[in-house]
Structures are given as C-alpha cells and as structure tokens.
Design a protein around this motif. Structure first.
Motif, mmCIF file in Angstrom:
data_model
loop_
_atom_site.group_PDB
_atom_site.id
_atom_site.type_symbol
_atom_site.label_atom_id
_atom_site.label_comp_id
_atom_site.label_asym_id
_atom_site.label_seq_id
_atom_site.Cartn_x
_atom_site.Cartn_y
_atom_site.Cartn_z
ATOM 1 N N GLU A 331 43.054 99.870 -3.135
ATOM 2 C CA GLU A 331 43.056 98.685 -3.990
ATOM 3 C C GLU A 331 44.301 97.820 -3.834
ATOM 4 O O GLU A 331 44.248 96.625 -4.166
ATOM 5 C CB GLU A 331 42.918 99.105 -5.462
ATOM 6 N N THR A 332 45.375 98.389 -3.350
ATOM 7 C CA THR A 332 46.637 97.633 -3.327
ATOM 8 C C THR A 332 47.182 97.408 -1.914
ATOM 9 O O THR A 332 47.474 96.274 -1.529
ATOM 10 C CB THR A 332 47.704 98.355 -4.157
ATOM 11 N N VAL A 333 47.302 98.464 -1.129
ATOM 12 C CA VAL A 333 47.953 98.365 0.183
ATOM 13 C C VAL A 333 46.965 97.996 1.289
ATOM 14 O O VAL A 333 47.182 97.045 2.052
ATOM 15 C CB VAL A 333 48.658 99.697 0.538
ATOM 16 N N ASN A 334 45.866 98.729 1.371
ATOM 17 C CA ASN A 334 44.949 98.583 2.500
ATOM 18 C C ASN A 334 44.316 97.201 2.643
ATOM 19 O O ASN A 334 44.095 96.759 3.776
ATOM 20 C CB ASN A 334 43.860 99.655 2.428
ATOM 21 N N PRO A 335 43.965 96.483 1.559
ATOM 22 C CA PRO A 335 43.384 95.138 1.762
ATOM 23 C C PRO A 335 44.292 94.205 2.549
ATOM 24 O O PRO A 335 43.822 93.461 3.413
ATOM 25 C CB PRO A 335 43.170 94.644 0.325
ATOM 26 N N PHE A 336 45.587 94.248 2.273
ATOM 27 C CA PHE A 336 46.522 93.358 2.957
ATOM 28 C C PHE A 336 46.909 93.906 4.331
ATOM 29 O O PHE A 336 47.004 93.154 5.301
ATOM 30 C CB PHE A 336 47.757 93.150 2.078
ATOM 31 N N LEU A 337 47.092 95.227 4.413
ATOM 32 C CA LEU A 337 47.415 95.843 5.702
ATOM 33 C C LEU A 337 46.250 95.689 6.676
ATOM 34 O O LEU A 337 46.446 95.352 7.854
ATOM 35 C CB LEU A 337 47.750 97.321 5.503
ATOM 36 N N GLY A 338 45.025 95.932 6.181
ATOM 37 C CA GLY A 338 43.853 95.803 7.029
ATOM 38 C C GLY A 338 43.659 94.377 7.523
ATOM 39 O O GLY A 338 43.384 94.141 8.705
ATOM 40 N N LEU A 339 43.788 93.403 6.620
ATOM 41 C CA LEU A 339 43.619 92.001 7.005
ATOM 42 C C LEU A 339 44.683 91.586 8.023
ATOM 43 O O LEU A 339 44.381 90.882 8.994
ATOM 44 C CB LEU A 339 43.715 91.113 5.761
ATOM 45 N N LEU A 340 45.908 92.040 7.820
ATOM 46 C CA LEU A 340 46.996 91.694 8.738
ATOM 47 C C LEU A 340 46.749 92.276 10.131
ATOM 48 O O LEU A 340 46.811 91.550 11.138
ATOM 49 C CB LEU A 340 48.320 92.212 8.179
ATOM 50 N N MET A 341 46.443 93.571 10.196
ATOM 51 C CA MET A 341 46.353 94.260 11.480
ATOM 52 C C MET A 341 45.040 93.989 12.204
ATOM 53 O O MET A 341 45.012 93.931 13.441
ATOM 54 C CB MET A 341 46.523 95.771 11.259
ATOM 55 N N GLN A 342 43.979 93.830 11.462
ATOM 56 C CA GLN A 342 42.658 93.715 12.087
ATOM 57 C C GLN A 342 42.226 92.271 12.348
ATOM 58 O O GLN A 342 41.370 92.038 13.204
ATOM 59 C CB GLN A 342 41.608 94.414 11.212
ATOM 60 N N THR A 343 42.812 91.319 11.628
ATOM 61 C CA THR A 343 42.354 89.931 11.773
ATOM 62 C C THR A 343 43.497 88.959 12.060
ATOM 63 O O THR A 343 43.421 88.178 13.011
ATOM 64 C CB THR A 343 41.608 89.484 10.494
ATOM 65 N N LEU A 344 44.565 88.991 11.258
ATOM 66 C CA LEU A 344 45.591 87.959 11.363
ATOM 67 C C LEU A 344 46.436 88.081 12.628
ATOM 68 O O LEU A 344 46.701 87.070 13.305
ATOM 69 C CB LEU A 344 46.489 87.991 10.120
ATOM 70 N N ILE A 345 46.878 89.286 12.976
ATOM 71 C CA ILE A 345 47.665 89.440 14.207
ATOM 72 C C ILE A 345 46.822 89.126 15.444
ATOM 73 O O ILE A 345 47.281 88.401 16.344
ATOM 74 C CB ILE A 345 48.300 90.844 14.289
ATOM 75 N N PRO A 346 45.569 89.620 15.540
ATOM 76 C CA PRO A 346 44.721 89.178 16.668
ATOM 77 C C PRO A 346 44.523 87.663 16.695
ATOM 78 O O PRO A 346 44.471 87.063 17.770
ATOM 79 C CB PRO A 346 43.398 89.910 16.410
ATOM 80 N N LEU A 347 44.428 87.028 15.498
ATOM 81 C CA LEU A 347 44.303 85.566 15.447
ATOM 82 C C LEU A 347 45.561 84.908 16.009
ATOM 83 O O LEU A 347 45.479 83.911 16.746
ATOM 84 C CB LEU A 347 44.070 85.128 14.004
ATOM 85 N N LEU A 348 46.726 85.454 15.679
ATOM 86 C CA LEU A 348 47.983 84.935 16.220
ATOM 87 C C LEU A 348 48.028 85.085 17.738
ATOM 88 O O LEU A 348 48.448 84.161 18.456
ATOM 89 C CB LEU A 348 49.162 85.676 15.575
ATOM 90 N N LEU A 349 47.576 86.236 18.237
ATOM 91 C CA LEU A 349 47.530 86.454 19.684
ATOM 92 C C LEU A 349 46.591 85.458 20.360
ATOM 93 O O LEU A 349 46.890 84.936 21.446
ATOM 94 C CB LEU A 349 47.082 87.889 19.995
ATOM 95 N N LEU A 350 45.461 85.198 19.705
ATOM 96 C CA LEU A 350 44.511 84.223 20.250
ATOM 97 C C LEU A 350 45.139 82.829 20.274
ATOM 98 O O LEU A 350 44.954 82.077 21.246
ATOM 99 C CB LEU A 350 43.227 84.212 19.423
ATOM 100 N N GLY A 351 45.882 82.483 19.221
ATOM 101 C CA GLY A 351 46.552 81.183 19.182
ATOM 102 C C GLY A 351 47.573 81.043 20.300
ATOM 103 O O GLY A 351 47.630 80.008 20.982
ATOM 104 N N ILE A 352 48.380 82.070 20.516
ATOM 105 C CA ILE A 352 49.378 82.051 21.597
ATOM 106 C C ILE A 352 48.690 81.939 22.947
ATOM 107 O O ILE A 352 49.120 81.173 23.828
ATOM 108 C CB ILE A 352 50.264 83.309 21.532
ATOM 109 N N SER A 353 47.593 82.700 23.095
ATOM 110 C CA SER A 353 46.834 82.658 24.346
ATOM 111 C C SER A 353 46.293 81.264 24.624
ATOM 112 O O SER A 353 46.363 80.768 25.756
ATOM 113 C CB SER A 353 45.685 83.666 24.282
ATOM 114 N N SER A 354 45.773 80.608 23.587
ATOM 115 C CA SER A 354 45.208 79.260 23.761
ATOM 116 C C SER A 354 46.293 78.260 24.127
ATOM 117 O O SER A 354 46.081 77.382 24.983
ATOM 118 C CB SER A 354 44.497 78.820 22.476
ATOM 119 N N ILE A 355 47.458 78.390 23.485
ATOM 120 C CA ILE A 355 48.569 77.481 23.790
ATOM 121 C C ILE A 355 49.034 77.671 25.232
ATOM 122 O O ILE A 355 49.298 76.703 25.960
ATOM 123 C CB ILE A 355 49.737 77.711 22.807
#
Length: 364
Positions: A331-355
């Motif tokens: 309820e507290t840690v995993n929602p933010f940790l999961g979103l960061l590791m599974q979606t946001l960091i890959p999104l950042l990598l995709l952004g860097i790749s596109s640039i």
C-alpha cells in the motif's frame, strides 16, 4: 545465453499467469479501502499504466532489436551509468522475487498449512522453481501453456457458480463521491499492470516477434477483463465488507452452494494460487538470473541459479518479516517503486534513445 524460443501466444500466457495469479486474491480487498463500491472501475484506470508500459518496452525493443534490457541501458545512458542502472534492476528483481515467494508462503501458512514451518514452504517452492529456471524459457512457456487454461477456466467456472448469490444492489451508487476514489483505488493494481515490463526480457526470444505487440495488447485486455469481473463478483457477494478483507475472492468462493452438492470451492482456489504463484515465481526468478548473467556478460546464466535461490530465500525473510509488513509495503512502498522501476525509468530510457536518434553527430 538463452537458446530457447517461445511464441507470442506463450508469452501472453506467461504474462497473464504472472499478473493474475497473485492479484485476483489480494488486490480487491486493498482497492476497496479507497474505491469502495467503485472498486471495479479502478482496474480500468490502472490498465493505462499497462498499455503505456507495453508501448515503452515495444519501442525500446524496436529501437534496439535483439538487445537485452541491460544492453539497452548501456547504449542509452552510457557504459558506467548503464551498468549502475542495471545493478539497481538486478537488486529490484531479486527483491520482488523474494517478496512474491514470501506472499505465497504466508497465504499457504494462513489458509492451508498453519502448523508447517514457513521455511519449508519457501525453500520447497524455490527449489522447484530453480529446476524450471534451469530448464530455460521453453520449459517455462510449456508449463504456462498447460496451467493457463486450468487457471483461466477454473476462475470463470467459480464465477458462474456464484451467480445465484449475487446482490447487484451493492453496485449502487456508482461514483457517489466522484471519480477520485476509483482513481485512488487504481494506485495498487497499477503495480500488477506495470509488470508487463517483463516482456522486454522475453521479447528477444520470441519466434514470431511481429506478433508480440498484438498478443501483449490481448493479454492486457484479458487481465483487465478478469480484474473487473473478479472485483464485481466480490462486490456483489460481500458488499461493503470487502475493505480490509485479506483474501476477499477466497472468502467469496465460500458462498458457492448449488443444491448442497457443489460447495467448499476454497481448495480449488488454493490449488489455483499454487499453480499461478509457481509460474510467477519462476518467471521473476528466471528474469533475475538471466538479468544477472547479461549484466555480468556471462555466456550462461545457469551456474548462478542456485546461489541466487539462496539469496532469494534470505530476502524473503530479511526484507519482509510478516504478513502485516507485506501488506503495508503493497500500500505504501510498492506502488511508487513499481511505477518508477517498471514504467518511468524505461520511459526515460526511451526518451534518451529518441533524442540520440534525432541528434546525429556532426561530421568534420
């Protein structure tokens, strides 16, 4: 490192079992704390994370064909930062694997084998999963192909048997307090939809990569449909008593009673939990072992399977001492940790790749 191949259909079955095996029992109770009678809406909002995650991993896989996730990190962020990011992911995957095994063990301990030492349950499942991981991805794919119809159809047979007990009035009023409660309820299930991130580890080994996106989308819709259906059934059976219930879907199955002949369906749910949890544990175990091998540039990941198993067993006890801590983390840690590791960091990598693709080096 991995010479086996699976089809896109098998990938979909793997992902469905990986996500739904644990979600169907635990998520409705947590979601109901925030969404109340609108808990059936929460998976719809949460699925947006799943669709976004699938889009990200597919784009990364297209930009870097046949490259592992750790190689993608190094290509986009540079060697040293890429290695650091890869190490963080290895730790994250090992931690999640330990948490899944501990959640499985606590469930078995709570509802089925209360007198059994928890270490026996954890170690036996880890050993069984280790043998499957050593067998490789093809073995995992075939196991999922066998377990998927058993899991999927058994769930919906139970739902059909519960129809005479449904009280549709529990659904009302819909969105009594607006859309916000259902959005808050979506924070928890988005963790499970974010697990579609694991496709990036499976995609290079698909025999029909052109169908990967299609079966990924189909799997998300199947997960969403199962989520919504299960949440509605639990709501129609238990009403406002869902919130705070540890395993509401299991509790709902106790209401199955057809002519005093078909009843006591909870052993079936326990069996489904064991089958599904075995696949989920095996998939995370495999991805962790494969990831360590790729991060270290090894030629084979299999020699590290058993040492990793010992580490995972220890993590299941060190990081999560009891069921209350697990639920608190969910309820507290995993929602933010999961979103960061599974979606946001890959999104950042995709952004860097596109640039990087747009900014071409100037030739002198």
């Amino acid at each position: 490192m991995e010479k086996g191949k699976i089809s896109s259909l098998q990938m979909g079955m793997i992902m469905y079992l990986t996500i739904m095996s644990t979600a169907i029992l635990t998520v409705p109770g947590i979601t109901a704390k925030y969404a109340k009678q609108d808990l059936w809406l929460s998976p719809i909002w949460a699925s947006l994370v799943g669709f976004m995650t699938l889009f990200i991993v597919m784009r990364l896989s297209k930009n870097y064909p046949q490259q592992s996730f750790f190689q993608i990190c190094e290509h986009t962020a540079g060697l040293y930062i890429g290695k650091l990011v890869g190490f963080i992911y290895v730790c994250f995957l090992a931690y999640v694997t330990g948490q899944i095994i501990r959640s499985y063990a606590d469930f078995i301990l709570t509802v089925y084998l209360p007198q059994t030492p928890i270490s026996v349950i954890v170690i036996s499942m880890t050993v069984l999963a280790a043998f499957t991981v050593i067998g490789g991805l093809e073995v995992i794919g075939r196991v999922s192909q066998i377990f998927f119809p058993i899991f999927f159809f058994s769930i919906f047979i139970i739902i059909i048997l519960l129809i005479p007990k449904l009280n549709l009035s529990y659904l009302l009023p819909i969105m009594e307090d607006g859309i916000l409660p259902s959005l808050k309820g979506a924070i928890i299930p988005q963790i499970w939809f974010g697990e579609f991130f694991l496709i990036i580890f499976l995609f290079p080994f698909l025999s029909d990569q052109s169908k990967g996106r299609k079966w990924g989308m189909i799997t998300i819709f199947m997960v969403l449909f199962t989520f919504v259906t299960a949440n509605l059934i639990v709501l129609f059976i238990l009403g406002q008593n869902i919130a705070g219930t540890l395993y509401p879907f299991l509790k709902a199955t106790l209401f199955v009673n057809i002519g005093d002949f078909i009843e006591n369906m909870d052993p079936l749910i326990i069996a489904l939990w064991i089958l599904g949890s075995f696949v989920k544990i095996t998939v995370f175990y495999y991805v962790t072992a494969l990831g360590i091998g790729q991060w270290l540039n090894l030629t084979d990941y299999k020699p590290i399977v058993w040492p990793l198993g010992i580490l995972i067993v220890q993590l299941s006890f060190w990081s999560l001492p009891n069921l209350m801590v697990i639920n608190h983390h969910d309820e507290t840690v995993n929602p933010f940790l999961g979103l960061l590791m599974q979606t946001l960091i890959p999104l950042l990598l995709l952004g860097i790749s596109s640039i990087k693709k747009k900014v071409k080096p100037v030739k002198i």
